[in-house]
Motif scaffolding. Structure first.
Motif, PDB file in Angstrom:
ATOM      1  N   GLY A  49      53.672  41.096  52.572  1.00  0.00           N
ATOM      2  CA  GLY A  49      52.811  41.042  53.737  1.00  0.00           C
ATOM      3  C   GLY A  49      51.829  42.202  53.841  1.00  0.00           C
ATOM      4  N   LEU A  50      51.647  42.947  52.756  1.00  0.00           N
ATOM      5  CA  LEU A  50      50.693  44.052  52.771  1.00  0.00           C
ATOM      6  C   LEU A  50      49.262  43.559  52.672  1.00  0.00           C
ATOM      7  CD1 LEU A  50      52.634  46.480  50.412  1.00  0.00           C
ATOM      8  CD2 LEU A  50      52.525  46.538  52.914  1.00  0.00           C
ATOM      9  N   LEU A  51      49.071  42.452  51.973  1.00  0.00           N
ATOM     10  CA  LEU A  51      47.770  41.791  51.852  1.00  0.00           C
ATOM     11  C   LEU A  51      47.999  40.292  51.983  1.00  0.00           C
ATOM     12  CD1 LEU A  51      46.306  43.601  48.696  1.00  0.00           C
ATOM     13  CD2 LEU A  51      45.514  43.875  51.054  1.00  0.00           C
ATOM     14  N   THR A 109      39.236  37.583  48.814  1.00  0.00           N
ATOM     15  CA  THR A 109      37.985  38.213  49.240  1.00  0.00           C
ATOM     16  C   THR A 109      37.679  39.453  48.406  1.00  0.00           C
ATOM     17  OG1 THR A 109      38.174  37.373  51.498  1.00  0.00           O
ATOM     18  CG2 THR A 109      36.796  39.323  51.188  1.00  0.00           C
ATOM     19  N   ALA A 110      38.673  40.297  48.193  1.00  0.00           N
ATOM     20  CA  ALA A 110      38.474  41.522  47.411  1.00  0.00           C
ATOM     21  C   ALA A 110      38.042  41.189  45.986  1.00  0.00           C
ATOM     22  CB  ALA A 110      39.745  42.354  47.398  1.00  0.00           C
ATOM     23  N   LEU A 111      38.690  40.204  45.375  1.00  0.00           N
ATOM     24  CA  LEU A 111      38.343  39.848  43.997  1.00  0.00           C
ATOM     25  C   LEU A 111      36.995  39.143  43.920  1.00  0.00           C
ATOM     26  CD1 LEU A 111      41.898  38.833  42.758  1.00  0.00           C
ATOM     27  CD2 LEU A 111      40.634  40.918  42.220  1.00  0.00           C
ATOM     28  N   ALA A 112      36.668  38.338  44.920  1.00  0.00           N
ATOM     29  CA  ALA A 112      35.350  37.696  44.964  1.00  0.00           C
ATOM     30  C   ALA A 112      34.257  38.752  45.124  1.00  0.00           C
ATOM     31  CB  ALA A 112      35.280  36.688  46.108  1.00  0.00           C
ATOM     32  N   ARG A 119      42.278  36.662  39.834  1.00  0.00           N
ATOM     33  CA  ARG A 119      42.128  35.574  40.813  1.00  0.00           C
ATOM     34  C   ARG A 119      43.033  34.401  40.443  1.00  0.00           C
ATOM     35  NH1 ARG A 119      35.791  34.861  42.287  1.00  0.00           N
ATOM     36  NH2 ARG A 119      36.580  33.951  44.209  1.00  0.00           N
ATOM     37  N   ALA A 120      43.015  34.015  39.183  1.00  0.00           N
ATOM     38  CA  ALA A 120      43.846  32.888  38.741  1.00  0.00           C
ATOM     39  C   ALA A 120      45.325  33.212  38.870  1.00  0.00           C
ATOM     40  CB  ALA A 120      43.502  32.523  37.295  1.00  0.00           C
TER      41      ALA A 120
END
Length: 97
Positions: free
Chosen positions: A26-28, A35-38, A69-70
């Motif tokens: 539950g940290l992210l 969103t961060a990777l995009a 992402r994958a």
């Protein structure tokens, strides 16, 4: 195979498991990770250095982001192998362009 490629495989697998652990604790949220990777992929595309290299080299720069992402968007179950994830990226290449 180049030793650096083998090291990259290990780093990507380890990092993907760490990101997954952060999500599971539950940290992210999945959305925050996506969103961060995009944003990372978008930053790469906007970088002048990425626009001055060949398309193949640019794909190489984007690969680790797409790998994460994958790896972090997959369904529950056993951890996929590097080859499983890399293959899925290749199969979905048209969606990334």
């Amino acid at each position: 195979m180049n030793t650096a490629n083998l090291q990259l495989e290990g780093v990507l697998l380890a990092l993907s498991r760490l990101v997954e652990t952060m999500r599971n604790k539950g940290l992210l949220t999945s959305g925050e990770i996506e969103t961060a990777l995009a944003e990372a992929e978008d930053a790469c595309r906007r970088d002048a250095a990425c626009r001055t290299i060949s398309p193949g080299q640019a794909e190489g720069v984007l690969f680790p982001i797409r790998f994460l992402r994958a790896a972090t968007n997959r369904q529950e179950g056993p951890s996929p192998t590097f080859t499983d994830i890399a293959t899925s990226i290749g199969e979905n290449k048209d969606r990334h362009g």
